[in-house]
Scaffold this motif. Structure first.
Motif, PDB file in Angstrom:
ATOM      1  N   ASP A  86     125.016 -60.361   6.197  1.00 54.80           N
ATOM      2  CA  ASP A  86     123.703 -59.753   6.452  1.00 54.80           C
ATOM      3  C   ASP A  86     123.398 -58.795   5.299  1.00 54.80           C
ATOM      4  O   ASP A  86     124.045 -57.759   5.146  1.00 54.80           O
ATOM      5  CB  ASP A  86     123.731 -58.996   7.784  1.00 54.80           C
ATOM      6  CG  ASP A  86     122.369 -58.423   8.161  1.00 54.80           C
ATOM      7  OD1 ASP A  86     121.420 -58.572   7.349  1.00 54.80           O
ATOM      8  OD2 ASP A  86     122.271 -57.825   9.241  1.00 54.80           O
ATOM      9  N   ALA A  88     121.101 -56.722   4.772  1.00 56.72           N
ATOM     10  CA  ALA A  88     120.682 -55.371   5.184  1.00 56.72           C
ATOM     11  C   ALA A  88     121.861 -54.460   5.459  1.00 56.72           C
ATOM     12  O   ALA A  88     121.735 -53.231   5.368  1.00 56.72           O
ATOM     13  CB  ALA A  88     119.783 -55.457   6.412  1.00 56.72           C
ATOM     14  N   ASN A  89     122.995 -55.024   5.809  1.00 55.40           N
ATOM     15  CA  ASN A  89     124.190 -54.234   6.123  1.00 55.40           C
ATOM     16  C   ASN A  89     125.315 -54.519   5.122  1.00 55.40           C
ATOM     17  O   ASN A  89     126.480 -54.589   5.492  1.00 55.40           O
ATOM     18  CB  ASN A  89     124.669 -54.536   7.545  1.00 55.40           C
ATOM     19  CG  ASN A  89     123.657 -54.126   8.589  1.00 55.40           C
ATOM     20  OD1 ASN A  89     123.215 -52.967   8.619  1.00 55.40           O
ATOM     21  ND2 ASN A  89     123.249 -55.069   9.429  1.00 55.40           N
ATOM     22  N   SER A  90     124.944 -54.690   3.869  1.00 58.17           N
ATOM     23  CA  SER A  90     125.946 -54.998   2.844  1.00 58.17           C
ATOM     24  C   SER A  90     125.660 -54.207   1.574  1.00 58.17           C
ATOM     25  O   SER A  90     124.612 -53.550   1.449  1.00 58.17           O
ATOM     26  CB  SER A  90     125.922 -56.496   2.510  1.00 58.17           C
ATOM     27  OG  SER A  90     124.787 -56.813   1.715  1.00 58.17           O
ATOM     28  N   GLU A  91     126.587 -54.292   0.623  1.00 58.26           N
ATOM     29  CA  GLU A  91     126.416 -53.607  -0.660  1.00 58.26           C
ATOM     30  C   GLU A  91     125.300 -54.231  -1.489  1.00 58.26           C
ATOM     31  O   GLU A  91     124.895 -53.675  -2.520  1.00 58.26           O
ATOM     32  CB  GLU A  91     127.729 -53.654  -1.457  1.00 58.26           C
ATOM     33  CG  GLU A  91     128.198 -55.069  -1.772  1.00 58.26           C
ATOM     34  CD  GLU A  91     129.537 -55.100  -2.485  1.00 58.26           C
ATOM     35  OE1 GLU A  91     129.574 -54.677  -3.662  1.00 58.26           O
ATOM     36  OE2 GLU A  91     130.529 -55.543  -1.869  1.00 58.26           O
ATOM     37  N   VAL A  93     122.236 -54.679  -0.418  1.00 63.56           N
ATOM     38  CA  VAL A  93     120.967 -54.316   0.197  1.00 63.56           C
ATOM     39  C   VAL A  93     119.900 -53.982  -0.848  1.00 63.56           C
ATOM     40  O   VAL A  93     118.701 -54.230  -0.631  1.00 63.56           O
ATOM     41  CB  VAL A  93     121.156 -53.135   1.193  1.00 63.56           C
ATOM     42  CG1 VAL A  93     121.641 -51.882   0.462  1.00 63.56           C
ATOM     43  CG2 VAL A  93     119.888 -52.863   1.974  1.00 63.56           C
ATOM     44  N   GLN A 104     118.768 -63.440   3.801  1.00 60.84           N
ATOM     45  CA  GLN A 104     119.560 -62.399   4.441  1.00 60.84           C
ATOM     46  C   GLN A 104     121.046 -62.744   4.475  1.00 60.84           C
ATOM     47  O   GLN A 104     121.892 -61.858   4.540  1.00 60.84           O
ATOM     48  CB  GLN A 104     119.046 -62.142   5.867  1.00 60.84           C
ATOM     49  CG  GLN A 104     117.754 -61.350   5.922  1.00 60.84           C
ATOM     50  CD  GLN A 104     117.901 -59.981   5.283  1.00 60.84           C
ATOM     51  OE1 GLN A 104     118.816 -59.224   5.610  1.00 60.84           O
ATOM     52  NE2 GLN A 104     117.008 -59.647   4.344  1.00 60.84           N
ATOM     53  N   PRO A 129     120.448 -63.624   9.097  1.00 60.21           N
ATOM     54  CA  PRO A 129     121.872 -63.305   8.976  1.00 60.21           C
ATOM     55  C   PRO A 129     122.717 -64.450   9.556  1.00 60.21           C
ATOM     56  O   PRO A 129     122.263 -65.207  10.425  1.00 60.21           O
ATOM     57  CB  PRO A 129     122.032 -62.023   9.798  1.00 60.21           C
ATOM     58  CG  PRO A 129     120.662 -61.429   9.852  1.00 60.21           C
ATOM     59  CD  PRO A 129     119.720 -62.604   9.886  1.00 60.21           C
TER      60      PRO A 129
END
Length: 426
Positions: A86, A88-91, A93, A104, A129
């Motif tokens: 995902d 949005a929840n990763s390095e 982003v 995503q 995701p």
């Protein structure tokens, strides 16, 4: 071949791999992602070789992305896979690539050829995701990149084999015997590993479609083994075809020095068998040094290989000068030509009379329980070398008593360039 032609060839190779559509389909079904591709990646190009697009991403085979806009640009340099469940929840982003292409989830594994060269990537993306950082998914991508590399290697080997066989055919046109061998190699020897590669390749497709990764891994090993065997055969054929006659490389050589040098190279093998190597006075002749060294290397190596286990190997090498008119089968016109007969005798396991002519055939294997497995090309090298020097080689043998090779060579050649002729000295 230009860079564009090389890239076009690489893309076409991927498109010709029958298992590729199945690989991309399995990736999409297993991960739930809508786009999967194999890309050829260079320092300045990202080119789609094969694509499965279920999200209307809009990229087709042959299509390109700006290399700087891709994560594959970084994978090429780091040589490491990138897996993003995902964005949005990763390095990643704030990374420009997800923002440009609107995905995503992302996964991309490098494809390395068996030479170690980086070829490109196997990748997939989706606007949603996805759970990708999973041992099964990662194992699947590792397996698939290996399979792609195996197939690319096989296609390169096929291309090399076509070149090697064509070159071999050209060089053997002056010899009916060697043309017969070429036909047999083409129809039989080269077909066996190719048949196995095709068979295991078909089984790989079935195993992949069934998502049987363990079976696919086992089959991949078999494909690799067959490809390696095929590669060695092509290498042997290429080396054989390179044993050419090159007038400019002829020089006066001392055969005693050549045989002594070979005995040093084989010192470990000679000592391991406590072998006795007796070298009589040998002449100096006009010849190609490297080829004559190869000749004695193969002959002595063969004598050790086919030695009896119940006694110490004894190998004797001696020579005598012979007149041309005394040779049973003249190998050159004109009785004024002088020859040397070199004999090499051993006390090995011997060869059946019916097999004596076959031992000089390329990839020959003799029906004898005591004979270890080998490539079957050493003595064919020897005959080719002797023919390059305008000579003949014959074998006499008796089972369980040993083998004797008779090699007849001109002492001096008189080529068109009138290379220096010098009387033999013993």
């Amino acid at each position: 071949m230009s860079t564009e032609e090389k890239l076009a060839s690489d893309i076409e190779k991927v498109r010709q791999i029958p298992i590729v559509p199945t690989i991309l389909d399995v990736i999409c079904k297993t991960t739930g992602m809508g786009f999967a591709a194999i890309a050829r990646v260079t320092q300045d190009r990202w080119i789609a070789c094969s694509v499965q697009d279920e999200i209307n991403f809009g990229l087709k085979p042959g299509g390109e992305l700006e290399i700087e806009t891709t994560i594959c640009n970084e994978i090429r340099d780091s040589q490491r896979a990138v897996v993003i469940d995902d964005v949005a929840n990763s390095e990643y982003v704030s990374h420009h690539t997800p923002r440009i292409y609107g995905f995503q989830s992302y996964i991309s594994f490098p494809i390395f050829l068996k030479s170690g060269e980086f070829f490109g990537t196997l990748c997939a993306i989706d606007p949603r995701p996805a759970k990708l950082n999973d041992a099964k998914i990662i194992g699947m991508f590792n397996l698939f990149t290996d399979l792609i590399a195996f197939h690319l290697q096989s296609m390169d080997l096929l291309s090399q084999s076509n070149f090697a066989v064509q070159e071999l055919s050209r060089q053997l046109t002056d010899s009916a015997d060697e043309n017969r061998q070429y036909k047999y190699i083409s129809d039989h020897n080269l077909q066996e590993p190719l048949r196995k590669i095709r068979l295991f390749g078909d089984m790989l497709i079935a195993a992949t479609e069934a998502e049987n990764l363990q079976k696919a891994k086992e089959l991949a090993i078999k494909v690799s083994s067959s490809a390696q065997r095929f590669s060695m055969m092509i290498k042997d054929l290429s080396e054989f075809s390179e044993l050419n006659y090159r007038e400019a490389t002829f020089e006066v050589i001392n055969l005693n020095k050549i045989v002594t040098d070979v005995s040093v190279q084989l010192n470990k093998e000679l000592r391991a068998r406590n072998a006795v190597l007796n070298i009589g006075p040998l002449p100096s002749i006009l010849a190609m040094p490297l080829q004559i060294e190869q000749l004695f290397y193969h002959l002595i190596s063969n004598a050790l290989k086919f030695s009896r286990r119940d006694q110490i190997p004894v190998i004797e090498i001696f020579a005598k000068e012979v007149e041309g008119h005394l040779i049973e089968h003249p190998i050159s016109r004109g009785n004024e030509v002088k020859y040397v007969e070199i004999r090499m005798e051993d006390n090995g396991i011997g060869i059946e009379k019916s097999q004596l002519e076959k031992i000089f055939d390329i990839f020959s294997h003799l029906p004898h329980d005591q004979i270890p497995e080998g490539k079957g090309i050493g003595l064919s090298y020897c005959r080719r070398i002797i023919r390059n020097h305008g000579g003949i080689i014959k074998a006499q043998s008796e089972l369980n008593k040993g083998t004797s090779f008779s090699i007849i060579l001109p002492i001096h050649r008189k080529p068109a360039t009138e290379l220096v002729s010098k009387k033999s000295t013993f």
